[in-house]
Design an enzyme around this catalytic site. Sequence first.
Site, mmCIF file in Angstrom:
data_model
loop_
_atom_site.group_PDB
_atom_site.id
_atom_site.type_symbol
_atom_site.label_atom_id
_atom_site.label_comp_id
_atom_site.label_asym_id
_atom_site.label_seq_id
_atom_site.Cartn_x
_atom_site.Cartn_y
_atom_site.Cartn_z
ATOM 1 N N ASP A 87 0.804 -1.234 0.000
ATOM 2 C CA ASP A 87 0.000 0.000 0.000
ATOM 3 C C ASP A 87 0.836 1.282 0.000
ATOM 4 O O ASP A 87 1.985 1.308 0.435
ATOM 5 C CB ASP A 87 -0.976 0.010 1.183
ATOM 6 C CG ASP A 87 -0.275 -0.174 2.533
ATOM 7 O OD1 ASP A 87 0.712 -0.937 2.607
ATOM 8 O OD2 ASP A 87 -0.707 0.457 3.513
ATOM 9 N N GLU A 145 -0.650 -2.049 5.104
ATOM 10 C CA GLU A 145 0.219 -1.997 6.292
ATOM 11 C C GLU A 145 0.048 -0.660 6.985
ATOM 12 O O GLU A 145 0.014 -0.579 8.201
ATOM 13 C CB GLU A 145 1.691 -2.202 5.904
ATOM 14 C CG GLU A 145 2.634 -2.317 7.107
ATOM 15 C CD GLU A 145 3.005 -0.997 7.750
ATOM 16 O OE1 GLU A 145 3.136 -0.946 8.986
ATOM 17 O OE2 GLU A 145 3.144 0.005 7.034
HETATM 18 ZN ZN LIG Z 1 4.964 3.782 6.426
HETATM 19 ZN ZN LIG Z 2 6.331 1.057 5.557
#
Ligand SMILES: [Zn+2]
Ligand SMILES: [Zn+2]
Length: 401
Positions: A87, A145
């Site tokens: 991401d 994440e």
């Molecule tokens: Zn980050």
């Molecule tokens: Zn990262």
Amino acid sequence: MSIFSPDSLKALIDEYVPDLVAIRRDLHEHPELAFEEVRTSGIVAQRLHALGLEVQTGIAKTGVVGLLRGGVAGPGAKTIAIRADMDALPIAELNEVEYRSRVEGKMHACGHDGHTAILLTVAALLSKRRSELAGNVKFLFQPAEESIGGAKPMVEQGAVQGVDAVIGLHLISDIPSGRVAVRAGAICASADDYVLTVTGRGGHAASPHEAVDPIVIGAQIIAALQTLISRSTSPFSPSVITIGEMKAGTTFNIIPETAVMRGTVRTFSSEHRTYLMRRIGEVASGIASTLGGSCEIEWQIGGCPPCSNDPAVTALVRRAVVATVGEEMLDEDESVVSAGSDDMAEFLQAVPGCYFMVGSGNEAKGTHYQHHHPRFDLDEDALPIGVEALVRAAVDYLEQG
Ligand SMILES: [Zn+2]
Ligand SMILES: [Zn+2]
């Protein structure tokens, strides 16, 4: 005897570098936010299919898992998983590079474009030597994440079932390109965010005895929470409690009804995390009730455990890193530990493993900006280092049997 002699592996990786950089730049131009990684995961799935892997898509919404079965994996052969996150962030890129983000307000400002490109290259290299692999390799392409949320549902949906060890890396601009940090034990902190709502009784500022002042209660709570670190925590257990936001009141002569505070707590062990999460609530509500009010605590979803590296897997990764960059380019003191968090922790809680940091900072190339900065960029020379370390660690793990 490894299936890759030291020189042949470096030469082989060199052949893959143009594609490695091209994937990274393509992903950089097309950043996607947490759980929206549709294009990215489509590219990942397509490449893994093309390599002949068993591919599962739609895991934790946009996650992808690829399984490479080794050609000489006998019964009881081991499986190692390698994880990358995919991401990007809601940041407008300020870099003037040819591969600049083409999506307004979105940017790969943490290096996850590099992680995804590295892992796809590792998959390609290991597939090439599939017939000699003594075990299986699972490739975990994780969504989300940054919002802390992609790893946990992947684990819950069975992504690490049958996996014996898990490894992964983060490119880090704080560490000079060429260096790599590997350390056993806690490497990233846990992170849990909370909202404390203190309820008193509103009234006139000139008659506090007729009211219950939630601002004064809040001030006592803030001070008392710090004693959980200074008086209730071992000096050998680093941890952080921060109140980052406090909202209460409308003007100077009114005692408000409520005061709302938001904060975060960071620790380096699951036991300490559980302890502090319990005590923050007890201290806040105890002080509030002593002073005639009350306090509700609400923990935000998406809390993350600490990242803890298994000593045996870390020793293996360390050997792979030394073979890749040499011992003099290895960092392993406590300066490599971060009070930031990463949900790689969810995989590390499920399976023994090692998360390590590959330096990507290079002031001459302008890649020294902090992560999440609008000028963040990667020294692409760090990418093949990441590939080599992961390939070596995976092959060595499987050859150990
Ligand atoms: Zn980050
Ligand atoms: Zn990262």
